[in-house]
Design an enzyme around this catalytic site. Structure first.
Site, PDB file in Angstrom:
ATOM      1  N   HIS A  48       8.899 -48.633  10.572  1.00  0.00           N
ATOM      2  CA  HIS A  48       9.519 -47.451   9.951  1.00  0.00           C
ATOM      3  C   HIS A  48      10.976 -47.349  10.398  1.00  0.00           C
ATOM      4  O   HIS A  48      11.870 -47.059   9.607  1.00  0.00           O
ATOM      5  CB  HIS A  48       8.799 -46.173  10.358  1.00  0.00           C
TER       6      HIS A  48
ATOM      7  N   TYR B 265      -7.403 -38.502  19.628  1.00  0.00           N
ATOM      8  CA  TYR B 265      -6.247 -39.395  19.561  1.00  0.00           C
ATOM      9  C   TYR B 265      -5.179 -39.024  20.585  1.00  0.00           C
ATOM     10  O   TYR B 265      -4.766 -37.865  20.673  1.00  0.00           O
ATOM     11  CB  TYR B 265      -5.643 -39.340  18.154  1.00  0.00           C
TER      12      TYR B 265
ATOM     13  N   THR C 239      -1.554 -43.878   5.851  1.00  0.00           N
ATOM     14  CA  THR C 239      -2.357 -44.272   7.013  1.00  0.00           C
ATOM     15  C   THR C 239      -3.771 -43.673   7.018  1.00  0.00           C
ATOM     16  O   THR C 239      -4.760 -44.407   7.045  1.00  0.00           O
ATOM     17  CB  THR C 239      -1.611 -43.875   8.297  1.00  0.00           C
TER      18      THR C 239
ATOM     19  N   ASP D 151       3.645 -50.286  12.665  1.00  0.00           N
ATOM     20  CA  ASP D 151       4.069 -49.214  11.762  1.00  0.00           C
ATOM     21  C   ASP D 151       5.237 -48.434  12.366  1.00  0.00           C
ATOM     22  O   ASP D 151       6.257 -48.206  11.715  1.00  0.00           O
ATOM     23  CB  ASP D 151       2.873 -48.288  11.505  1.00  0.00           C
TER      24      ASP D 151
HETATM   25  P1  AMP Z   1       2.200 -42.708   8.930  1.00  0.00           P
HETATM   26  O1  AMP Z   1       2.883 -41.381   9.007  1.00  0.00           O
HETATM   27  O2  AMP Z   1       1.434 -42.865   7.646  1.00  0.00           O
HETATM   28  O3  AMP Z   1       3.113 -43.821   9.194  1.00  0.00           O
HETATM   29  O4  AMP Z   1       1.089 -42.671  10.057  1.00  0.00           O
HETATM   30  C1  AMP Z   1       1.182 -43.405  11.272  1.00  0.00           C
HETATM   31  C2  AMP Z   1       0.898 -42.509  12.418  1.00  0.00           C
HETATM   32  O5  AMP Z   1      -0.409 -41.945  12.316  1.00  0.00           O
HETATM   33  C3  AMP Z   1       0.862 -43.219  13.739  1.00  0.00           C
HETATM   34  O6  AMP Z   1       2.135 -43.366  14.309  1.00  0.00           O
HETATM   35  C4  AMP Z   1      -0.012 -42.343  14.596  1.00  0.00           C
HETATM   36  O7  AMP Z   1       0.769 -41.493  15.400  1.00  0.00           O
HETATM   37  C5  AMP Z   1      -0.784 -41.512  13.595  1.00  0.00           C
HETATM   38  N1  AMP Z   1      -2.229 -41.696  13.785  1.00  0.00           N
HETATM   39  C6  AMP Z   1      -2.925 -42.823  13.610  1.00  0.00           C
HETATM   40  N2  AMP Z   1      -4.235 -42.639  13.885  1.00  0.00           N
HETATM   41  C7  AMP Z   1      -4.381 -41.352  14.229  1.00  0.00           C
HETATM   42  C8  AMP Z   1      -5.483 -40.551  14.620  1.00  0.00           C
HETATM   43  N3  AMP Z   1      -6.731 -41.060  14.696  1.00  0.00           N
HETATM   44  N4  AMP Z   1      -5.245 -39.250  14.892  1.00  0.00           N
HETATM   45  C9  AMP Z   1      -3.999 -38.728  14.804  1.00  0.00           C
HETATM   46  N5  AMP Z   1      -2.914 -39.452  14.456  1.00  0.00           N
HETATM   47  C10 AMP Z   1      -3.087 -40.747  14.178  1.00  0.00           C
HETATM   48 ZN    ZN Z   2      -0.157 -46.656   8.497  1.00  0.00          ZN
HETATM   49 ZN    ZN Z   3       3.593 -45.432   8.598  1.00  0.00          ZN
END
Ligand code: AMP
Ligand code: ZN
Ligand code: ZN
Length: 428
Positions: free
Chosen positions: A203, A163, A79, A199
């Site tokens: 998941h 965030y 992400t 997402d």
């Molecule tokens: P992942 O673990 O790769 O699936 O990342 C997805 C998660 O990243 C989302 O569920 C959000 O909670 C988190 N996320 C997305 N954008 C931000 C941000 N700008 N700051 C902090 N957390 C974020």
């Molecule tokens: Zn993502």
């Molecule tokens: Zn993810």
């Protein structure tokens, strides 16, 4: 004489109005109408999700704009890595966010959102597009985006937010639309908005499930509300709406996990993915840091040990990954085949998470299952085109062109930008 002239002019403008209304393609905005870019980030929306599920608003944007076959994410298909490449036009070896929580040898630290990383400039390299805009006197507003909380030499988006995962999606939409109620000089001309929803749901439930369909419908409705709000404000024709996701998603299962410590003695190798608060989880890829001897030992043991994993030493990773950041590139990378997950044999799967995980991403960015969504609609995008796939590092240059900005140096390819925009960009 004067009256009949007036009548003639009134009739002529009515006819022109009728003609404009009949034409299905919106007329290009007048030069006096300053262009706007709204970039909507839909986390985890696979490139094919809107073909598999009902998504009237996203499909309508694709029909009046450009929807490449898919967008190739950067490696790894995580992400933060990807949303920050979209914002900067840089590969991870230049912006530094090589995972959601990279380890840095120089700082001897692992990035952490909980410990203030989101506002610590030393983690975030490059120049995001909102900084390019602000330094060229174009106001920007960010309703969440990785990297948007950072100040660059005293410059930030005019409007930005730390965030807040729990902020209701409808409130995000309402606030972004309220920015556009300001007068022409005050409202932002570059706005971003982010939704984690697809997402988060996929998941848990996995892609290709009814839950994915419901999540797609939910974000589609949010996109519809944004389009409707801009239309109501008379701004839609001058706005380039850019829909992006960060990566795709592939079904995974607890049955398809590989315990790396059963294949190699990992002692002495630092693996940030296995050193977090929850210990080893289930990971599509892990990065190892350690001394040469240790790295050699682990590499030799893992290489060829299981045909569902690939192991790379530093300096021997595919060039196309552009992943080897000077301070953060791992000494060793272990990557699973899509659908398989890496873990340790003593990982705790007694709780609901991560045992309940049914979808994952982070695999080789060139695998189609990791393909991301891109839809562009507005003045710089030709209507109804479906060009072949392109790379996400090109998006920065598209936004710069749409707003008439002088771009910072990026990894984007102007020829690709021209291909996707049907020659409308880059403008001189
Ligand atoms: P992942 O673990 O790769 O699936 O990342 C997805 C998660 O990243 C989302 O569920 C959000 O909670 C988190 N996320 C997305 N954008 C931000 C941000 N700008 N700051 C902090 N957390 C974020
Ligand atoms: Zn993502
Ligand atoms: Zn993810």
């Amino acid at each position: 004489m004067r009256d009949s002239n007036l009548l003639f002019r009134a009739l002529a403008s009515l006819a022109l109005l009728a003609l404009t209304a009949c034409a299905h393609t919106p007329s290009p905005p007048a030069a006096s109408e300053e262009p706007i870019v709204l970039m909507i980030g839909l986390d985890g929306l696979r490139f094919d999700a809107i073909d598999r599920w009902d998504a009237p608003n996203l499909r309508a944007l694709a029909a009046r704009g450009t929807r490449p076959d898919h967008m190739i994410p950067v490696m790894p298909s995580k992400t933060f890595t990807n949303f920050y490449s979209l914002a900067t036009g840089l590969y991870p070896d230049r912006h530094g966010m090589i995972s959601n929580a990279p380890y840095d040898r120089r700082f001897d630290a692992v990035y952490s959102n909980r410990e203030g990383g989101a506002q610590d400039p030393r983690w975030w390299g490059g120049e995001p597009i909102w900084i390019t805009a602000e330094t060229q006197n174009i106001r920007s507003g960010t309703m969440f985006w990785p990297g948007s909380e950072i100040e660059h030499d005293g410059v930030r988006p005019s409007i930005w937010h730390a965030y807040v995962h729990e902020m209701p999606y409808e409130d995000r939409v309402a606030e972004v639309l309220s920015w556009f109620d300001a007068s022409a000089g005050q409202r932002p001309r570059l706005a971003t908005i982010y939704f984690d929803h697809v997402d988060t749901i996929t998941h848990r439930a996995g892609p290709f499930t009814p839950e994915e369909g419901e999540a797609v419908a939910r974000v589609d409705a949010l996109v519809g509300a944004l389009v409707e709000g801009l239309t109501r404000r008379g701004l839609i024709e001058r706005t380039n709406i850019i829909i992006v996701s960060d990566h795709g998603m592939v079904p995974v299962s607890m049955e398809r996990r590989i315990a790396l410590d059963a294949l190699a003695d990992l002692d002495g190798l630092f693996i940030p993915e296995f050193a977090g608060r929850y210990g080893a989880g289930l990971e599509p890829l892990v990065m190892g840091y350690g001394d040469g001897e240790i790295v050699d030992r682990v590499y030799t043991a893992l290489n060829g040990a299981d045909d569902r994993i690939s192991v790379y030493r530093r300096g021997a990773m595919p060039d196309a990954w552009h992943f080897d950041h000077p301070d953060r590139g791992p000494d060793l990378l272990v990557l699973a085949e899509p659908g398989w997950l890496l873990t340790l044999s003593d990982a705790d799967f007694s709780g609901p998470w991560p045992a309940g995980m049914h979808g994952a991403h982070g695999y080789d960015n060139r695998d189609e299952s990791m393909g991301a969504t891109f839809i562009g609609a507005g003045p710089i995008f030709p209507a109804g085109t479906r060009p072949a796939a392109f790379e996400s590092v090109d998006v920065y240059l598209m936004i710069a062109c749409a707003l008439g900005l002088d771009p910072a140096p990026t990894d984007g390819d102007p020829a690709e930008v021209a291909r996707i925009t049907g020659g409308r960009c880059p403008a001189n």
